[in-house]
Motif scaffolding. Structure first.
Motif, PDB file in Angstrom:
ATOM      1  N   PHE A 289       0.883  -1.103  -0.044  1.00 42.65           N
ATOM      2  CA  PHE A 289      -0.019  -0.030   0.189  1.00 42.65           C
ATOM      3  C   PHE A 289       0.814   1.249  -0.006  1.00 42.65           C
ATOM      4  CE2 PHE A 289      -2.526  -3.397   1.814  1.00 42.65           C
ATOM      5  CZ  PHE A 289      -3.681  -3.304   1.092  1.00 42.65           C
ATOM      6  N   HIS A 290       0.710   2.302  -1.034  1.00 40.04           N
ATOM      7  CA  HIS A 290       1.329   3.285  -0.998  1.00 40.04           C
ATOM      8  C   HIS A 290       0.483   4.522  -1.249  1.00 40.04           C
ATOM      9  CE1 HIS A 290       4.652   0.949  -2.523  1.00 40.04           C
ATOM     10  NE2 HIS A 290       3.909   0.191  -3.065  1.00 40.04           N
ATOM     11  N   ASN A 291       1.354   5.634  -0.563  1.00 41.65           N
ATOM     12  CA  ASN A 291       0.562   6.992  -0.651  1.00 41.65           C
ATOM     13  C   ASN A 291      -0.580   7.034   0.424  1.00 41.65           C
ATOM     14  OD1 ASN A 291       2.150   7.999  -2.759  1.00 41.65           O
ATOM     15  ND2 ASN A 291       0.557   6.986  -4.215  1.00 41.65           N
ATOM     16  N   VAL A 292      -0.249   6.200   1.447  1.00 42.41           N
ATOM     17  CA  VAL A 292      -1.295   6.267   2.524  1.00 42.41           C
ATOM     18  C   VAL A 292      -0.952   7.273   3.593  1.00 42.41           C
ATOM     19  CG1 VAL A 292      -2.202   4.819   4.687  1.00 42.41           C
ATOM     20  CG2 VAL A 292      -1.770   3.769   2.649  1.00 42.41           C
ATOM     21  N   ILE A 293       0.477   7.630   3.838  1.00 40.97           N
ATOM     22  CA  ILE A 293       0.835   8.564   4.793  1.00 40.97           C
ATOM     23  C   ILE A 293       1.642   9.640   3.908  1.00 40.97           C
ATOM     24  CG2 ILE A 293       2.358   9.246   6.666  1.00 40.97           C
ATOM     25  CD1 ILE A 293       2.023   6.328   7.749  1.00 40.97           C
ATOM     26  N   ILE A 294       1.020  10.888   4.314  1.00 42.60           N
ATOM     27  CA  ILE A 294       1.606  12.035   3.264  1.00 42.60           C
ATOM     28  C   ILE A 294       2.721  13.091   4.142  1.00 42.60           C
ATOM     29  CG2 ILE A 294       1.216  14.341   2.060  1.00 42.60           C
ATOM     30  CD1 ILE A 294      -1.666  12.895   1.473  1.00 42.60           C
ATOM     31  N   LYS A 295       3.805  13.054   3.670  1.00 45.11           N
ATOM     32  CA  LYS A 295       4.835  13.923   4.539  1.00 45.11           C
ATOM     33  C   LYS A 295       5.119  15.175   3.620  1.00 45.11           C
ATOM     34  CE  LYS A 295       8.069  12.060   6.698  1.00 45.11           C
ATOM     35  NZ  LYS A 295       9.355  11.290   6.870  1.00 45.11           N
ATOM     36  N   GLN A 296       4.907  16.113   4.340  1.00 46.85           N
ATOM     37  CA  GLN A 296       5.140  17.436   3.492  1.00 46.85           C
ATOM     38  C   GLN A 296       5.300  18.681   4.652  1.00 46.85           C
ATOM     39  OE1 GLN A 296       2.244  18.100   0.467  1.00 46.85           O
ATOM     40  NE2 GLN A 296       0.647  18.515   1.779  1.00 46.85           N
ATOM     41  N   ASN A 297       6.343  19.772   4.321  1.00 51.84           N
ATOM     42  CA  ASN A 297       6.306  20.647   5.198  1.00 51.84           C
ATOM     43  C   ASN A 297       6.378  20.618   6.557  1.00 51.84           C
ATOM     44  OD1 ASN A 297       6.047  22.354   2.516  1.00 51.84           O
ATOM     45  ND2 ASN A 297       3.747  22.489   2.824  1.00 51.84           N
ATOM     46  N   ARG A 298       7.272  19.357   6.927  1.00 58.29           N
ATOM     47  CA  ARG A 298       7.572  18.912   8.112  1.00 58.29           C
ATOM     48  C   ARG A 298       6.197  18.462   8.775  1.00 58.29           C
ATOM     49  NH1 ARG A 298      12.384  23.049  10.614  1.00 58.29           N
ATOM     50  NH2 ARG A 298      13.854  22.440   8.829  1.00 58.29           N
ATOM     51  N   GLN A 299       5.272  18.304   7.974  1.00 59.98           N
ATOM     52  CA  GLN A 299       4.059  17.621   8.665  1.00 59.98           C
ATOM     53  C   GLN A 299       3.687  16.440   8.049  1.00 59.98           C
ATOM     54  OE1 GLN A 299       1.260  21.035   7.810  1.00 59.98           O
ATOM     55  NE2 GLN A 299       1.463  21.740   9.890  1.00 59.98           N
ATOM     56  N   ILE A 300       2.838  15.576   8.869  1.00 63.85           N
ATOM     57  CA  ILE A 300       2.374  14.172   8.510  1.00 63.85           C
ATOM     58  C   ILE A 300       1.039  14.206   8.707  1.00 63.85           C
ATOM     59  CG2 ILE A 300       2.890  11.770   8.956  1.00 63.85           C
ATOM     60  CD1 ILE A 300       5.370  12.881  10.895  1.00 63.85           C
ATOM     61  N   GLN A 301       0.578  13.360   7.601  1.00 58.75           N
ATOM     62  CA  GLN A 301      -1.069  13.274   7.776  1.00 58.75           C
ATOM     63  C   GLN A 301      -1.329  11.937   6.864  1.00 58.75           C
ATOM     64  OE1 GLN A 301      -1.298  17.026   4.918  1.00 58.75           O
ATOM     65  NE2 GLN A 301      -3.263  15.977   4.818  1.00 58.75           N
ATOM     66  N   ILE A 302      -2.607  11.647   7.161  1.00 59.06           N
ATOM     67  CA  ILE A 302      -3.537  10.302   6.642  1.00 59.06           C
ATOM     68  C   ILE A 302      -3.856  10.671   5.183  1.00 59.06           C
ATOM     69  CG2 ILE A 302      -5.158   8.874   6.721  1.00 59.06           C
ATOM     70  CD1 ILE A 302      -2.890   7.642   7.682  1.00 59.06           C
ATOM     71  N   ASN A 303      -3.747  10.096   4.154  1.00 54.22           N
ATOM     72  CA  ASN A 303      -4.488  10.329   2.978  1.00 54.22           C
ATOM     73  C   ASN A 303      -5.681   9.581   3.185  1.00 54.22           C
ATOM     74  OD1 ASN A 303      -5.387  10.127   0.417  1.00 54.22           O
ATOM     75  ND2 ASN A 303      -3.916   9.316  -0.507  1.00 54.22           N
ATOM     76  N   LYS A 304      -6.853  10.153   3.408  1.00 53.84           N
ATOM     77  CA  LYS A 304      -8.094   9.492   3.833  1.00 53.84           C
ATOM     78  C   LYS A 304      -8.590   8.662   2.701  1.00 53.84           C
ATOM     79  CE  LYS A 304     -11.206  11.842   6.067  1.00 53.84           C
ATOM     80  NZ  LYS A 304     -12.291  12.649   6.331  1.00 53.84           N
ATOM     81  N   GLU A 305      -8.417   9.063   1.499  1.00 51.02           N
ATOM     82  CA  GLU A 305      -8.752   8.556   0.279  1.00 51.02           C
ATOM     83  C   GLU A 305      -8.015   7.065   0.025  1.00 51.02           C
ATOM     84  OE1 GLU A 305     -11.315   9.582  -1.503  1.00 51.02           O
ATOM     85  OE2 GLU A 305     -11.413  11.140  -0.095  1.00 51.02           O
ATOM     86  N   ALA A 306      -7.144   6.891   0.746  1.00 50.89           N
ATOM     87  CA  ALA A 306      -6.392   5.531   0.525  1.00 50.89           C
ATOM     88  C   ALA A 306      -6.620   4.506   1.377  1.00 50.89           C
ATOM     89  CB  ALA A 306      -4.787   5.986   0.705  1.00 50.89           C
ATOM     90  N   VAL A 307      -7.610   4.556   2.558  1.00 45.66           N
ATOM     91  CA  VAL A 307      -7.952   3.580   3.468  1.00 45.66           C
ATOM     92  C   VAL A 307      -9.389   3.502   3.472  1.00 45.66           C
ATOM     93  CG1 VAL A 307      -5.996   4.234   4.790  1.00 45.66           C
ATOM     94  CG2 VAL A 307      -7.969   5.620   5.057  1.00 45.66           C
ATOM     95  N   ASN A 308      -9.782   2.419   4.011  1.00 47.79           N
ATOM     96  CA  ASN A 308     -11.093   2.049   4.134  1.00 47.79           C
ATOM     97  C   ASN A 308     -11.310   2.003   5.530  1.00 47.79           C
ATOM     98  OD1 ASN A 308     -13.532   0.769   4.969  1.00 47.79           O
ATOM     99  ND2 ASN A 308     -13.451  -0.696   3.262  1.00 47.79           N
ATOM    100  N   CYS A 309     -12.035   3.025   6.118  1.00 45.90           N
ATOM    101  CA  CYS A 309     -11.985   3.201   7.645  1.00 45.90           C
ATOM    102  C   CYS A 309     -13.308   3.364   8.336  1.00 45.90           C
ATOM    103  CB  CYS A 309     -11.176   4.339   8.128  1.00 45.90           C
ATOM    104  SG  CYS A 309     -10.904   4.652   9.825  1.00 45.90           S
TER     105      CYS A 309
END
Length: 267
Positions: free
Chosen positions: A208-228
């Motif tokens: 699974f790729h592109n689940v976690i996004i790292k940019q501008n020293r911040q980290i977040q979940i790519n909600k579109e990449a998960v079934n939650c």
């Protein structure tokens, strides 16, 4: 629905299986007479319900329930026994039900109607990473197989990111909320970075790729990449609402007071 049935008496087991199949004709029933058969069974994580005799040779039904919950935390446990003296010990397991022999078809049906956990319908052809937050925090990959994490703390950070619902967070916030470290110095920053890096590697190793996004020293979940289930609940999905039974990420203390937890309570 997949149902486990265990009783060491041949005819008692057959009666239990036959009754379950009358009540749930479309269900897959997996019967065992010995605890060892269950322990050797590989697909323990896929059970929706289990009807367990309490006295099963050297290993009790209560011990089997404890083992089963390690793999299927949301499995509905129903104890079936002739011995009322085991009721108190069984109740400590917080089962969905407790049936005294001899039972009727209506008794079994009543247990199904009052299950503690309701299985949400699975979406077909959904190849996203599957996240379940109600009860314990669980992550599943291809063919519903649990994802293996190289570090326990990395899994907890993943749970924290899921809880943030796509909102970006910093390493300092992760250190404070998850590691409970207020003094965010350089060594702590390196630790968090390593934990996040290991987390991304674990998820990518599962395909699974592109689940976690790292940019501008911040980290977040790519909600579109998960079934939650949490995200389904917030989007108004009624099946997700039915699958919530008052427990949210019970593995982690910070989840008790998170914004998502408070939002769930307000629904």
């Amino acid at each position: 629905m997949k149902i486990l049935a265990i009783d060491d008496e041949k005819y008692a087991l057959q009666l239990l299986v036959d009754t379950i199949r009358k009540v749930k004709p479309d269900a897959e029933v997996v019967p065992f007479r010995r605890a060892a058969q269950f322990l050797e069974y590989e697909d323990k994580q896929s059970f929706d319900a289990a009807f367990l005799d309490i006295r099963i040779g050297k290993m009790s039904g209560i011990q089997i329930a404890i083992e089963l919950k390690k793999y299927s935390p949301m499995c509905n446990i129903v104890f079936v026994t002739s011995y009322s003296e085991y009721a108190f010990a069984a109740i400590q397991m917080r089962p969905s039900g407790y049936i005294m022999k001899p039972y009727t078809e209506d008794d079994i049906r009543n247990e199904f109607d009052n299950f503690r956990y309701t299985a949400a319908p699975e979406q077909k052809d959904d190849n996203r990473l599957k996240i379940r937050t109600f009860g314990n925090f669980r992550v599943f990959g291809r063919d519903n197989a649990p994802i293996k994490f190289s570090r326990t703390i990395s899994k907890e950070i993943f749970a924290y990111l899921i809880d943030q619902c796509g909102y970006p967070v910093t390493s300092k916030e992760i250190a404070a909320d998850v590691l409970e470290v207020e003094d965010f110095d350089r060594p702590t920053s390196k630790k968090v970075s390593q934990y996040v890096s290991d987390l991304i590697k674990d998820i990518e190793a599962a395909g699974f790729h592109n689940v976690i996004i790292k940019q501008n020293r911040q980290i977040q979940i790519n909600k579109e990449a998960v079934n939650c289930d949490l995200y389904d609940l917030f989007s108004g999905d009624t099946s997700a609402l039915k699958s919530y039974h008052g427990e949210y990420m019970i593995d982690y203390s910070w989840a008790e007071i998170s914004d998502s937890a408070e939002r769930i309570k307000s629904l």
